[in-house]
Design an enzyme around this catalytic site. Structure first.
Site, PDB file in Angstrom:
ATOM      1  N   THR A  69      57.059  -8.239   6.258  1.00  0.00           N
ATOM      2  CA  THR A  69      56.695  -6.898   5.792  1.00  0.00           C
ATOM      3  C   THR A  69      57.861  -5.936   5.973  1.00  0.00           C
ATOM      4  OG1 THR A  69      54.368  -7.274   6.349  1.00  0.00           O
ATOM      5  CG2 THR A  69      55.062  -4.997   6.060  1.00  0.00           C
ATOM      6  N   ASP A 115      62.657 -18.622   6.014  1.00  0.00           N
ATOM      7  CA  ASP A 115      61.548 -19.025   6.883  1.00  0.00           C
ATOM      8  C   ASP A 115      60.752 -20.121   6.181  1.00  0.00           C
ATOM      9  OD1 ASP A 115      59.302 -19.290   8.457  1.00  0.00           O
ATOM     10  OD2 ASP A 115      58.977 -17.140   8.692  1.00  0.00           O
ATOM     11  N   ASN A 118      56.619  -3.062  15.944  1.00  0.00           N
ATOM     12  CA  ASN A 118      55.560  -3.050  14.941  1.00  0.00           C
ATOM     13  C   ASN A 118      54.177  -3.126  15.595  1.00  0.00           C
ATOM     14  OD1 ASN A 118      54.695  -2.934  12.291  1.00  0.00           O
ATOM     15  ND2 ASN A 118      54.872  -5.129  11.928  1.00  0.00           N
TER      16      ASN A 118
END
EC number: 3.6.-.-
Length: 361
Positions: free
Chosen positions: A42, A64, A261
Site C-alpha cells: 500500500t 515479493d 503504519n
C-alpha cells in the site's frame, strides 16, 4: 519553518511527511521494505502514485513472491511493465526473484549459466537467487523510467539481497577451493555433464560479481537510491525494522524514512454511554435491559481496542527512542477501509503528504 519540518540535533532537516522524498528529482531507485503484513505494498503504491504527479515516468516493481500489486490496484500485472489504470505515466510489474530466470523478463544469461555449470555449484546456497537478482538489477538499470519504486519481499529476502556481494565472494572462493582439491575430477565431471570449462565458469562468476559491484555503487549513492522502512507498532515488526536498518547502515545504503503504519487512536465512550443511559430513564425495564447489554458490549469493544492501543504505545515509544532525531518518521493511522483500486490509493496517498508525527505515548 513549516509546521512539519524540524531541525534535529545533528543538523538534519527532518519532516513527518514524505514531501522531501517525492520532490528529490535525483532519486532513481526507491526501495520499500519491512516485515510481511505491515502494508509495504500500500505504501509502495501510494508513493508511486505521488511520484507520478511529479516525474515523467514511474515504474512500480514488486519483487515479493506474494505479489500484492495486482490486488492493490484491482488489475492483473505480469513480468512486463503495464500501464496502471487511472494513470498516464505509472507502470507496474511483478517478478518473483526466486524464479526470475524462469520468467519472460529476459534474464536468459542467468538461466543458461545455471544450466551449464556443474550441479555441485548449483547446490551452493543462494546462487540462483544471487545471480538472478544481479541480472535483474542490470536489466532494470537500463530501463528508461524517471524513477523505479521497488516493493520488496519481506525483510529476510531483502537482507539476503543486501548480502549478495558477500554471497558471490563465497561462491568464487568455494569454486577455487573445490577446483584446487579435485581439479582432474572437475574436468571429467564437466565433460560428462556438458558443463562449461572451469575457466569460463570462473570468468562468468567474476563478471556477475563485477556487474553487481557497479549496481551496489548506485545502491550506495544517497542521491540516486534510498530505502523506506515500513513497520507497525508491534514487537516483531519493530525488531525486523531494526535488523533492516542495521544491515542498510552496514552496507552504506541510505535510509532516512520510517513509515509507522496502522496506528490506532484512543477512544473514550464511557461519558457518551452514561449520558445516553440517563436520557433513557423512562424506558421500560425490558427495553432498558436490552440497551444496557448493548452498551456493555460497546464498552467491552472500547476496552479491547484501547488495550491493543496500549501495546502499540509501548512500541511507539521504542521507535521514538531509537529513531527520533535521525529519521523522517511518518505515522499513518489505521485506515477504515480496504485500500484497493487506483482511486482508493490516491486517497490514501494524501496521508503520506500530511504532517503526521508519531503520537505521544
Amino acid at each position: 519553518m513549516e509546521e512539519s519540518s524540524m531541525e534535529s540535533d545533528n543538523g538534519l532537516n527532518l519532516r513527518n511527511d514524505v514531501k522531501n522524498l517525492v520532490e528529490q528529482e535525483t532519486y532513481k531507485w526507491i526501495f520499500v521494505g519491512g516485515k510481511g503484513g505491515v502494508g509495504k505494498t500500500t505504501i509502495s503504491c501510494s508513493l508511486s502514485s505521488i511520484l507520478s504527479e511529479r516525474r515523467e515516468s514511474v515504474l512500480l516493481l514488486s519483487t515479493d513472491p506474494a505479489h500484492s500489486l495486482s490486488d492493490a490496484f484491482n488489475q492483473k500485472f505480469t513480468d512486463t511493465p503495464t500501464l496502471v489504470n487511472g494513470y498516464e505515466n505509472l507502470y507496474a510489474m511483478e517478478l518473483d526473484v526466486t524464479r526470475v530466470a524462469d520468467t519472460g523478463f529476459g534474464l536468459n544469461e542467468t538461466k543458461m549459466f545455471l544450466q551449464t555449470i556443474p550441479e555441485l555449484f548449483q547446490m551452493l546456497p543462494g546462487i540462483d537467487e544471487a545471480l538472478s537478482f544481479s541480472e535483474l538489477l542490470q536489466s532494470v538499470q537500463s530501463m528508461k523510467y524517471s524513477v523505479i519504486v521497488f516493493d520488496t519481499a519481506p525483510t529476510g529476502h531483502t537482507l539476503k539481497f543486501l548480502n549478495l556481494p558477500d554471497t558471490l565472494d563465497k561462491l568464487l572462493e568455494s569454486f577455487l577451493k573445490v577446483e584446487s582439491l579435485c581439479g582432474v575430477a572437475m574436468k571429467l565431471f564437466s565433460a560428462l555433464n556438458n558443463s562449461l570449462p572451469k575457466e569460463e565458469i570462473f570468468q562468468k562468476l567474476k563478471r556477475f560479481k563485477s556487474n553487481l559491484t557497479l549496481i551496489m555503487n548506485q545502491m550506495k549513492d544517497p542521491n540516486r537510491t534510498t530505502f523506506v522502512c515500513v513497520c507497525i507498532p508491534e514487537f516483531l515488526s519493530v525488531y525486523e525494522t531494526e535488523r533492516l536498518i542495521q544491515s542498510l547502515a552496514k552496507t552504506d545504503i541510505d535510509c532516512s524514512y520510517i513509515i509507522v503504519n496502522q496506528v490506532l487512536s484512543y477512544i473514550n465512550l464511557e461519558e457518551h454511554v452514561k449520558n445516553t443511559q440517563n436520557s433513557l430513564e423512562n424506558l421500560s425495564p425490558e427495553n432498558k435491559k436490552v440497551l444496557d447489554c448493548f452498551f456493555e458490549l460497546v464498552l467491552e469493544q472500547q476496552n479491547n481496542l484501547n488495550g491493543r492501543l496500549s501495546i502499540q504505545r509501548k512500541y511507539i515509544e521504542d521507535i521514538k527512542q531509537l529513531y527520533e532525531g535521525f529519521f523522517n518518521i511518518v505515522a499513518i493511522k489505521q485506515y477504515k477501509y480496504e485500500v484497493r483500486g487506483s482511486e482508493a490509493i490516491k486517497e490514501f496517498s494524501k496521508a503520506l503528504l500530511k504532517h503526521s508525527p508519531i503520537p505521544d505515548s
